[in-house]
Enzyme design. Structure first.
Site: not given
Length: 354
Positions: A12, A14, A66, A135, A161, A165, A193, A195, A247, A309
């Site tokens: 992926g 990162i 998987d 995160s 999500y 975490k 992390y 952004n 951010r 949002r």
């Protein structure tokens, strides 16, 4: 033999950048990935970058597995049982915030089960060092800035999500504590992390979201390259200098280097549970990011102001002092480098890896 590190989700965004940092440092790498959100092309490009950089003796294996299929995942540990893994960096997980709100059970099932399978196999095969890819979403609705590692977690998380975490951090903490007084203690380092943006400066690897991007900068760069007509800016009436959300953006190469620092840190600490923020400590607004990308790309980036949002806060940035003091890590790359390298990736790969 070079020490071998297992990177779950290593194909992926990162993960692939971290592979390069670890190869430079002389580690052997095994990547495990189910390719749901990633591409084997990223690993091929990593090999090209390693060759371009003159990295010798590259030992990089990929296992398409998987992790929720424990029997299949165990075969990976068996394959490398001679020598074994010196550490694991756990990136693997579903990560689209919006999707997690529509399909929460899928997120809980995937992210929690793959972690528990990983921990039980690490225990069985005597690997007791793990770096977890967490995160800043675990801080939920934190409003006092900057955010430190002591800031409350768990309250006001707005999506499944982020909750996975938070829950995995709890699982890791309980598990590490249960081993502290045994003959085989564990070292666990949690990296929160902020952004991640940017790409490898070669432009050969970068963020390649499947479907509409979940994060600001891939959206901005897709507008710049002509894939999207305009950017939607969610709200311009926040209490910030220009009214748009602020951010803490961090270059993915700085972020990748944080994982090497975490492994080196655990070399000296056979029994530890540590949490570190990885950010720059600086906040940039949405419109700051748009103008920086216009400068890097030489393109006009059209945008429209739309409604806020739900759950978004005005400002969020890190205090990353603990990582500097304890791990010797700090972000070195600024906004210009983030946008320059993101544009190098997006302009050379307008449709990502496809």
């Amino acid at each position: 033999m070079a020490p071998r590190v297992l990177l779950t989700g290593g194909a992926g965004f990162i993960g692939s950048h971290t592979v390069i940092i670890l190869l430079r440092a002389g580690y052997a790498i095994t990547v495990v990935d189910n390719l749901v959100n990633s591409s084997l092309k990223s690993v091929e490009r990593v090999r090209e970058i390693a060759a371009d950089e003159g990295i010798e003796g590259v030992d990089l294996d990929v296992e398409v597995v998987d992790m929720c299929d424990k029997a299949a995942f165990e075969k990976v540990f068996e394959k490398y049982s001679v020598g074994g893994f010196s550490a694991v960096i756990h990136f693997a997980g579903l990560k689209a915030v919006g999707e997690s709100m529509a399909l929460p059970l899928m997120y809980y099932e995937n992210n929690l089960i793959n972690t528990m399978n990983l921990l039980s196999l690490m225990e069985k095969f005597d690997c007791r060092r793990i770096v977890f890819s967490s995160s800043a979403t675990v801080y939920g609705a934190a409003t006092e800035m900057p955010i430190t590692e002591e800031t409350q977690t768990g309250a006001g998380i707005t999506n499944a999500y982020g909750r996975t975490k938070y829950m995995i951090e709890g699982i890791l903490s309980d598990f590490q504590k249960s081993k502290e007084k045994t003959e085989k203690p564990w070292s666990v380092t949690v990296l929160r992390y902020f952004n991640p943006v940017g790409a490898h400066p070669s432009g050969k690897i970068g963020e390649d979201p499947s479907g509409p991007p979940n994060n600001l900068m891939p959206y901005v760069s897709q507008v710049a390259v002509g894939r999207r007509e305009f950017l939607s800016v969610f709200g311009n009436d926040y209490d910030t200098p220009d009214g748009t959300g602020v951010r803490d953006y961090i270059h993915v190469m700085d972020l990748a280097a944080g994982h090497l620092s975490a492994i080196t840190y655990m070399d000296k600490k056979p029994s530890v549970y540590s949490v570190f923020n990885l950010g720059t400590g600086n906040g940039y607004s949405v419109l700051n990011m748009v103008s920086a990308m216009e400068k890097a790309s030489g393109k006009e980036i059209k945008y429209k102001i739309v409604d806020r949002r739900p759950g978004d806060i005005a400002t969020c940035y890190a205090d990353a002092e603990r990582a500097k003091v304890e791990m010797g890590w700090e972000a070195k790359l600024g906004l210009d480098e983030m946008c320059r390298d993101l544009w190098a990736w997006q302009s050379a790969n307008p449709n990502g890896f496809e």
